[in-house]
Design a protein around this motif. Sequence first.
Motif, mmCIF file in Angstrom:
data_model
loop_
_atom_site.group_PDB
_atom_site.id
_atom_site.type_symbol
_atom_site.label_atom_id
_atom_site.label_comp_id
_atom_site.label_asym_id
_atom_site.label_seq_id
_atom_site.Cartn_x
_atom_site.Cartn_y
_atom_site.Cartn_z
ATOM 1 N N PHE A 104 0.828 -1.214 0.000
ATOM 2 C CA PHE A 104 0.000 0.000 0.000
ATOM 3 C C PHE A 104 0.857 1.256 0.000
ATOM 4 O O PHE A 104 0.637 2.181 -0.791
ATOM 5 N N LEU A 115 0.816 3.871 -3.127
ATOM 6 C CA LEU A 115 0.277 5.208 -2.906
ATOM 7 C C LEU A 115 1.320 6.274 -3.239
ATOM 8 O O LEU A 115 0.996 7.327 -3.810
ATOM 9 N N TRP A 163 -5.379 2.094 -2.256
ATOM 10 C CA TRP A 163 -6.258 1.990 -1.094
ATOM 11 C C TRP A 163 -6.932 0.624 -1.028
ATOM 12 O O TRP A 163 -7.307 0.149 0.054
ATOM 13 N N HIS A 164 -7.074 0.006 -2.182
ATOM 14 C CA HIS A 164 -7.549 -1.378 -2.202
ATOM 15 C C HIS A 164 -6.555 -2.257 -1.455
ATOM 16 O O HIS A 164 -6.942 -3.131 -0.672
ATOM 17 N N ARG A 206 -4.589 -1.221 0.923
ATOM 18 C CA ARG A 206 -4.716 -0.890 2.337
ATOM 19 C C ARG A 206 -5.903 -1.618 2.967
ATOM 20 O O ARG A 206 -5.848 -2.065 4.112
ATOM 21 N N SER A 207 -7.004 -1.737 2.196
ATOM 22 C CA SER A 207 -8.153 -2.475 2.720
ATOM 23 C C SER A 207 -7.773 -3.931 2.954
ATOM 24 O O SER A 207 -8.269 -4.580 3.872
#
Length: 311
Positions: free
Chosen positions: A148, A152, A168-169, A171-172
């Motif tokens: 992540f 990013l 962010w996917h 990070r999820s």
Amino acid sequence: MNFSKLELDSETSESDAKARMQAGSRCTWVSVGVNLVLTIVQIAAGIFSKSQGLIADGIHSLSDLVADFVVLIANHHSQKDADEEHPYGHQRFETAASLALGLLLLAVGVGMLFSAVDKVQHPESLQQVHVLAIYVAAGALVAKELLFRYMLRVAKEVKSSMLVANAWHARSDAASSLVVGVGIAGNLLGYPILDPIAALVVGLMVTKMGWEFGWDALHDLMDRSADEAEVVAIRHTLLGTPGVNNAHDIKTRKMGDMIVVDAHIEVDAAITVEAGHDIAVEARRRVMQRHRVLNLMAHVDPWQKPDADHL
């Protein structure tokens, strides 16, 4: 007009676009490698250790792998030059890919929810997981968080909303691995229901992320305007152009990560049409040079005199 300056700007723009595409492709291939390994390890370890949460996290990683290939395809097609059918270029291919990514996440999340709810409703079928599951979950958490941060950073450097969405996917995924780790730990401590509950939470997270990505991309496809700060900055650039006395009716619409602008500029009513045209051309050049603007259509109005647009 300084044509050498225009040629330099064009070359710089082309160079930036090429670097943007290469950086996006490079970081996405890194994501492909990480997600491929995680998918295989998590699903295999989940089956071996009888962990519903780890299997759900592995399916989440698999959705990431598919999403990475969607990003690669979109990154390639969005850089195509304008043609007769797409006079403004193919930048919205990125937006369409973001919508597809959102729908993919939504579908995966709903599927995970159904599976987890079924397990929670039948607790008698639950078993204690093998200790291997907690180590795999911890390793996945570290790998996804590092991925992540890397993605990013690249996404911000190249200013790509699609890459930001994919980051962010990731990070999820890191958050989901944390939840899964807690569920597995609870199972090992004698609370087997926590493992499918962790899978349920992961499903909710994926569903929420898919809805947000899809809804955001849908608005962009419906010609959503740029944010207010960007519009104010564009107006400031227009007003800074020699010969422009005022600017109004500035309308913007998103085109992938770029912006298309329509604006009315007010010039001295006593100057010639040719002079007014030159001012409009210079205003357009300045805006496209300083902002993420793909094209600007400038309508010339006489300064401080009523025009037919506002009768």
